[in-house]
Design an enzyme around this catalytic site. Structure first.
Site, PDB file in Angstrom:
ATOM      1  N   ASN A 180       0.850  -1.197   0.000  1.00  0.00           N
ATOM      2  CA  ASN A 180       0.000   0.000   0.000  1.00  0.00           C
ATOM      3  C   ASN A 180       0.885   1.246   0.000  1.00  0.00           C
ATOM      4  O   ASN A 180       0.793   2.097   0.881  1.00  0.00           O
ATOM      5  CB  ASN A 180      -0.912   0.017   1.229  1.00  0.00           C
ATOM      6  CG  ASN A 180      -1.790  -1.213   1.330  1.00  0.00           C
ATOM      7  OD1 ASN A 180      -2.873  -1.273   0.765  1.00  0.00           O
ATOM      8  ND2 ASN A 180      -1.319  -2.213   2.069  1.00  0.00           N
ATOM      9  N   SER A 181       1.754   1.345  -0.991  1.00  0.00           N
ATOM     10  CA  SER A 181       2.801   2.365  -0.958  1.00  0.00           C
ATOM     11  C   SER A 181       2.295   3.776  -1.225  1.00  0.00           C
ATOM     12  O   SER A 181       3.062   4.735  -1.121  1.00  0.00           O
ATOM     13  CB  SER A 181       3.897   2.018  -1.978  1.00  0.00           C
ATOM     14  OG  SER A 181       3.384   2.048  -3.293  1.00  0.00           O
ATOM     15  N   LYS A 182       1.005   3.924  -1.557  1.00  0.00           N
ATOM     16  CA  LYS A 182       0.452   5.262  -1.773  1.00  0.00           C
ATOM     17  C   LYS A 182      -0.663   5.573  -0.777  1.00  0.00           C
ATOM     18  O   LYS A 182      -1.591   6.323  -1.075  1.00  0.00           O
ATOM     19  CB  LYS A 182      -0.040   5.401  -3.211  1.00  0.00           C
ATOM     20  CG  LYS A 182       1.089   5.293  -4.228  1.00  0.00           C
ATOM     21  CD  LYS A 182       0.632   5.537  -5.643  1.00  0.00           C
ATOM     22  CE  LYS A 182       1.810   5.471  -6.609  1.00  0.00           C
ATOM     23  NZ  LYS A 182       1.417   5.703  -8.010  1.00  0.00           N
ATOM     24  N   ASN A 183      -0.506   4.999   0.407  1.00  0.00           N
ATOM     25  CA  ASN A 183      -1.488   5.174   1.467  1.00  0.00           C
ATOM     26  C   ASN A 183      -1.026   6.297   2.391  1.00  0.00           C
ATOM     27  O   ASN A 183       0.001   6.185   3.061  1.00  0.00           O
ATOM     28  CB  ASN A 183      -1.634   3.852   2.224  1.00  0.00           C
ATOM     29  CG  ASN A 183      -2.654   3.914   3.337  1.00  0.00           C
ATOM     30  OD1 ASN A 183      -2.587   4.760   4.216  1.00  0.00           O
ATOM     31  ND2 ASN A 183      -3.586   2.992   3.320  1.00  0.00           N
ATOM     32  N   ASP A 216       8.771   2.081  -7.666  1.00  0.00           N
ATOM     33  CA  ASP A 216       7.943   3.166  -8.184  1.00  0.00           C
ATOM     34  C   ASP A 216       8.741   4.464  -8.047  1.00  0.00           C
ATOM     35  O   ASP A 216       8.704   5.133  -7.014  1.00  0.00           O
ATOM     36  CB  ASP A 216       6.626   3.245  -7.403  1.00  0.00           C
ATOM     37  CG  ASP A 216       5.711   4.362  -7.889  1.00  0.00           C
ATOM     38  OD1 ASP A 216       6.055   5.001  -8.902  1.00  0.00           O
ATOM     39  OD2 ASP A 216       4.660   4.586  -7.263  1.00  0.00           O
TER      40      ASP A 216
END
Length: 401
Positions: A180-183, A216
């Protein structure tokens, strides 16, 4: 296994490149799709040598760098879920269902498992129960919905009340962040943890953001966290080298260019932009000449002269850069745009630039012979860059202002 590791250590001593180390480690770890290992081999090496920082261990090695598309052995997801109402630990708690009103218009179809966990979470939240079982319950809830900021907030309250192990929490959060690297909530919690752990956590946080960025390269959350850690906890000494490495791998990485500017202007070790200015201009010119159609270094070059526009006009490197770029690609929009900017700021073009502009615009049939250079350039850009034709027309109409 130990024999393989010893051989690998010898390879490292002999200065082998990271790619060969990645291949070797992937082999001994039996992970064919270990795509991130090349950018983290140094940390792996420290683990195998048993040189561990206060906030890393073999567990963190496994959670931190094991690819998220691999299944964790014996993970909780592989075990059958036992409803909380069937657990003796929760026998004294009355769950609190979600109140959606008497006639919900579009009720959400929660799974029974999710509904069960959240009903019990609401119960402990309302009761302000700051207990070990409440902490475990927030873990179960976050595994099912890592974006719930109320759960994260309550978890921090529990941690403060229990004085729980922050290192274990770092392992949990890092593992959750991989998937969940964009949480936003996860990164906010990581910042809270880093503040509590202090400067000794800086290296581990830099390693983790590096890992995320390998997957990313433009992850805003990772970049934002990395900059915060640099400013609050340190780690500046290797950051410029990190930016250089990213640009060596991908010269079009605008995030790396942005980070480089952040470092040279904010690092307490480099003396500021004034101390780095000359070498940075040379670095950027070299990058532009590698590929004039790369917008990032052109923008970066403008940023270097932002605080001293007079230098942009007097620096002899600029006309030569423009001539070389236009010789390489006479239709390079970024070179023409930069030339237009410096002419408008007062650059007196030499004969070579005048001839280059007139020769190209006549060849391109843009503008009449009696037009000045900026007008000729705007007319040429209207043809070269039709998507922004209205912008170039506006620029041309404002040249006399």
């Amino acid at each position: 296994m130990m024999g393989d590791i010893l051989i690998w250590k010898e390879k490292l001593k002999k200065g082998n490149r990271s790619a060969s180390l990645a291949f070797f480690l992937a082999k001994i770890l039996d992970i064919n799709e270990y795509v991130y290992i090349e950018c983290t081999f140094k940390i792996l090496f420290l683990h195998y040598l048993k040189i561990k920082s206060p906030f890393t261990n073999r567990i963190s090695f496994f959670f931190h760098f094991y690819p998220k598309n691999k299944k964790m052995p014996s993970s909780s997801s592989e075990q059958a879920y036992v409803p909380l109402r069937q657990r003796a630990e929760w026998a004294d708690v009355r769950p609190v269902p979600q109140d959606e009103g008497p006639h919900p218009v579009v009720p959400i179809a929660y799974t029974e498992e999710f509904r069960d966990v959240m009903d019990y979470f609401r119960a402990v939240y309302v009761a302000r129960e700051l207990s070990p079982r409440a902490l475990r319950l927030t873990t179960e809830a976050l595994l099912r919905n890592p974006g719930n900021y109320t759960i994260w907030h309550f978890r921090r309250l529990v941690f403060d009340a229990l004085d729980s192990d922050l290192v274990e929490e770092t392992l949990f959060v890092d593992n959750l962040a991989k998937a969940n690297s964009k949480n936003y909530q996860i990164w906010h919690h990581k910042r809270w943890l880093a503040e509590k752990l202090g400067p000794e956590a800086a290296n581990d946080d830099h390693d983790f953001t590096r890992f995320i960025l390998c997957h990313d390269a433009k992850n805003y959350h990772a970049w934002s966290h990395r900059q915060w850690v640099l400013q609050k906890l340190g780690g500046w000494d290797k950051e410029l080298d990190f930016c250089h490495q990213l640009l060596e791998e991908d010269i079009f990485n605008n995030s790396a260019w942005n980070q480089r500017f952040f470092v040279i202007t904010r690092s307490p070790l480099l003396g500021g932009l004034s101390a780095m200015w000359d070498s940075e201009v040379d670095y950027t010119i070299k990058a532009i000449l590698q590929n004039p159609n790369n917008e990032s270094p052109w923008r970066y070059l403008q940023g270097l002269y932002k605080g001293n526009p007079d230098s942009l006009i007097t620096d002899e490197r600029i006309p030569q850069l423009l001539l070389n770029s236009l010789k390489e690609n006479s239709y390079c929009v970024f070179a023409w745009n930069f030339l237009l900017d410096v002419l408008c700021k007062g650059l007196r073009p030499n004969k070579e630039i005048e001839e280059a502009v007139k020769g190209f615009t006549e060849l391109d049939d843009a503008g009449s012979s009696d037009q000045d250079l900026p007008t000729r350039i705007c007319s040429a850009l209207e043809r070269m860059d039709p998507i922004r034709v209205n912008y170039w027309a506006w620029r041309k109409s404002n040249l006399t202002l």
